[in-house]
Design a protein around this motif. Sequence first.
Motif, short mmCIF file in Angstrom:
data_model
loop_
_atom_site.label_atom_id
_atom_site.label_comp_id
_atom_site.label_asym_id
_atom_site.label_seq_id
_atom_site.Cartn_x
_atom_site.Cartn_y
_atom_site.Cartn_z
N HIS A 69 -43.57 5.81 -43.54
CA HIS A 69 -43.59 5.69 -42.09
C HIS A 69 -42.38 6.27 -41.37
CE1 HIS A 69 -47.14 3.08 -41.90
NE2 HIS A 69 -46.72 2.61 -43.06
N PHE A 70 -41.28 6.42 -42.08
CA PHE A 70 -40.04 6.78 -41.37
C PHE A 70 -39.37 8.03 -41.94
CE2 PHE A 70 -40.10 1.98 -41.29
CZ PHE A 70 -40.60 1.90 -39.99
N SER A 71 -38.50 8.61 -41.13
CA SER A 71 -37.67 9.70 -41.67
C SER A 71 -36.21 9.46 -41.30
CB SER A 71 -38.14 11.05 -41.12
OG SER A 71 -37.40 11.39 -39.97
N LEU A 72 -35.33 10.07 -42.07
CA LEU A 72 -33.89 9.95 -41.83
C LEU A 72 -33.32 11.33 -41.50
CD1 LEU A 72 -33.05 7.56 -44.81
CD2 LEU A 72 -33.16 6.95 -42.38
N ALA A 73 -34.13 12.09 -40.77
CA ALA A 73 -33.75 13.49 -40.51
C ALA A 73 -32.49 13.59 -39.65
CB ALA A 73 -34.90 14.19 -39.81
N GLY A 95 -34.80 20.15 -33.02
CA GLY A 95 -35.79 20.30 -31.95
C GLY A 95 -35.79 21.69 -31.35
N GLY A 96 -35.54 22.69 -32.18
CA GLY A 96 -35.61 24.08 -31.72
C GLY A 96 -34.38 24.56 -30.96
N GLN A 97 -33.38 23.68 -30.77
CA GLN A 97 -32.19 24.09 -30.01
C GLN A 97 -30.94 24.02 -30.88
OE1 GLN A 97 -32.34 25.51 -27.28
NE2 GLN A 97 -34.41 24.97 -26.62
N GLU A 98 -29.96 24.82 -30.51
CA GLU A 98 -28.73 24.89 -31.28
C GLU A 98 -27.54 24.36 -30.46
OE1 GLU A 98 -28.55 29.00 -32.47
OE2 GLU A 98 -29.87 28.64 -34.17
N PHE A 99 -26.64 23.70 -31.16
CA PHE A 99 -25.45 23.16 -30.49
C PHE A 99 -24.32 23.08 -31.52
CE2 PHE A 99 -26.57 19.09 -32.40
CZ PHE A 99 -27.95 19.16 -32.44
N GLU A 100 -23.10 22.88 -31.02
CA GLU A 100 -21.94 22.98 -31.92
C GLU A 100 -21.12 21.69 -32.00
OE1 GLU A 100 -20.87 27.65 -31.95
OE2 GLU A 100 -20.24 26.62 -30.14
N THR A 101 -20.51 21.52 -33.15
CA THR A 101 -19.65 20.36 -33.44
C THR A 101 -18.40 20.91 -34.14
OG1 THR A 101 -21.62 19.02 -33.80
CG2 THR A 101 -19.57 18.15 -34.69
N VAL A 102 -17.25 20.35 -33.79
CA VAL A 102 -16.00 20.89 -34.34
C VAL A 102 -15.16 19.76 -34.95
CG1 VAL A 102 -13.85 22.12 -33.77
CG2 VAL A 102 -15.96 22.75 -32.60
N PHE A 103 -14.63 19.99 -36.14
CA PHE A 103 -13.71 19.03 -36.77
C PHE A 103 -12.31 19.61 -36.80
CE2 PHE A 103 -11.69 17.42 -40.79
CZ PHE A 103 -11.35 16.18 -40.28
N ARG A 136 -31.15 21.56 -22.47
CA ARG A 136 -31.63 20.18 -22.41
C ARG A 136 -30.53 19.21 -22.84
NH1 ARG A 136 -32.51 18.11 -27.51
NH2 ARG A 136 -33.38 19.49 -29.10
N ASN A 137 -30.79 17.93 -22.55
CA ASN A 137 -29.91 16.87 -23.05
C ASN A 137 -30.10 16.73 -24.55
OD1 ASN A 137 -28.80 16.05 -20.62
ND2 ASN A 137 -30.43 14.57 -20.21
N LEU A 138 -29.06 16.39 -25.26
CA LEU A 138 -29.23 16.01 -26.66
C LEU A 138 -29.72 14.57 -26.72
CD1 LEU A 138 -26.11 17.68 -28.33
CD2 LEU A 138 -28.48 18.46 -28.37
N THR A 139 -30.52 14.26 -27.72
CA THR A 139 -31.00 12.89 -27.89
C THR A 139 -29.89 12.05 -28.52
OG1 THR A 139 -31.80 13.33 -30.12
CG2 THR A 139 -33.36 13.73 -28.31
N ALA A 140 -30.06 10.72 -28.48
CA ALA A 140 -29.07 9.85 -29.14
C ALA A 140 -28.99 10.23 -30.62
CB ALA A 140 -29.48 8.39 -28.97
N ALA A 141 -30.13 10.54 -31.22
CA ALA A 141 -30.16 10.91 -32.64
C ALA A 141 -29.33 12.16 -32.90
CB ALA A 141 -31.60 11.15 -33.09
N GLU A 142 -29.43 13.12 -32.01
CA GLU A 142 -28.69 14.37 -32.20
C GLU A 142 -27.19 14.17 -31.97
OE1 GLU A 142 -32.35 17.36 -30.89
OE2 GLU A 142 -31.03 16.50 -29.38
N ILE A 143 -26.84 13.24 -31.12
CA ILE A 143 -25.41 12.98 -30.86
C ILE A 143 -24.81 12.22 -32.05
CG2 ILE A 143 -23.73 11.90 -29.30
CD1 ILE A 143 -25.86 12.33 -27.03
N VAL A 144 -25.46 11.14 -32.47
CA VAL A 144 -24.99 10.39 -33.65
C VAL A 144 -25.05 11.30 -34.90
CG1 VAL A 144 -25.52 8.48 -35.21
CG2 VAL A 144 -25.74 8.17 -32.76
N GLY A 145 -26.11 12.09 -34.96
CA GLY A 145 -26.32 12.98 -36.10
C GLY A 145 -25.14 13.93 -36.34
#
Length: 380
Positions: A69-73, A95-103, A136-145
């Motif tokens: 039933h679930f995914s951890l994508a 979701g078809g969009q690209e975004f960046e994260t920096v460490f 678009r806005n990022l979803t909560a999943a994409e931000i936590v992800g």
Amino acid sequence: MSAMTTAPIPLIGLIPAELKSALIASGVPEKAAPMRMRQLWNWIYVHGTRDFAGMTNLAKDFRAHAEEHFSLALPEIVTEQVSTDGTRKWLLKSGGQEFETVFIPETERGTLCISSQVGCTLNCRFCHTGTQKLVRNLTAAEIVGQVMVARDRIGDWPGDTGKNAGESRRITNVVLMGMGEPLYNFDNVKAAVSIIADGDALAFSKRRVTLSTSGVVPMIQRAGAEIASSLAISLHAVRDGIRDVLVPINKKYPIAELLEACRTYPGVTNARRITFEYVMLKGVNYSLAEARELVQIIKGIPAKINLIPFNAWPGSPYECSEWEQIEKFAEIVNRAGYASPVRTPRGRDIMAACGQLKSESLKARASDRYAEMASAQVGK
Ligand code: SAH
Ligand code: SF4
């Protein structure tokens, strides 16, 4: 069991109440749901476990149920770049969009800079992201992800091999200073920060999570009350005329209103100061008279001033001010009693420094826009 097959529900990014509802909707008995919720929550966010099979204390039939039933994508990694100074930048896709994260690793700490939107509706003149329309806005999943992908890549989960038991985490701070204006994506940012800062989830203290805003005044009070992270304000100028040009949202919410919102930001104290970001642009906002005005206008606000050397990008209309001038500016601010650290530019060689982020999908849009502009010119 129903014969109907439905797409698995992604669990990452759901707040506890949503996770519980998803469990019940999938057929988990209501009585068992709170316990199942806590078990999954712990495996997902404390251990960073990436498949249900690895959740060893769950009953076998529940693991099978979860798999069905679930995914951890998580967002997928398109590219990973490592700067000569150790800064890492990931281009992520979801979701078809690209975004960046920096460490950004430092001796005493490691800062993860995450995005809240793909592109930005605002167009601050010195910012690369701002040259683009909002996709678009990022979803909560994409931000936590973004935090979870980063922990995966640098081996920052408690059980990761090669890590000593007592060794501290490499990512110590999270800043919402990547692409986008977080206060224009309030609900998703709020949900994401609640997971990032939950002691039983990713467990960053709220003090170590900083939300940076260009100055969406009507949302600042709510941010303090409901998100309660540390706050950074992209001030960048002390006079409305200049700020109107640099940070155009200033035309809607001028400096006096912005500073008033800071004065009344819930939870602001000397121990929890507001950070004012001030990008040093040669010939624009960098005079020593402006440094003196700066300390005047923020009087009474527990604050520190973060001076940011301007990071250039292709076609950027400004230059960084001379180092000597930045130091003199910092000294005036410092003598007035405010900490005035100069932000060391990191990852410039991989376009990972402040204000340089922009994803490939946006570049395509940029060229569309330039093409539009060019054809409009031709048509004149
Ligand atoms: N949208 C939010 C957060 C993202 S920008 C905001 O504007 O606050 C993160 C920080 O980088 C902001 O202070 C922004 O003003 C700054 N910045 C943008 N472009 C920059 C550049 N080219 N050089 C240095 N800092 C920049
Ligand atoms: Fe958007 Fe912040 Fe860049 Fe301004 S500085 S365009 S608000 S991302």
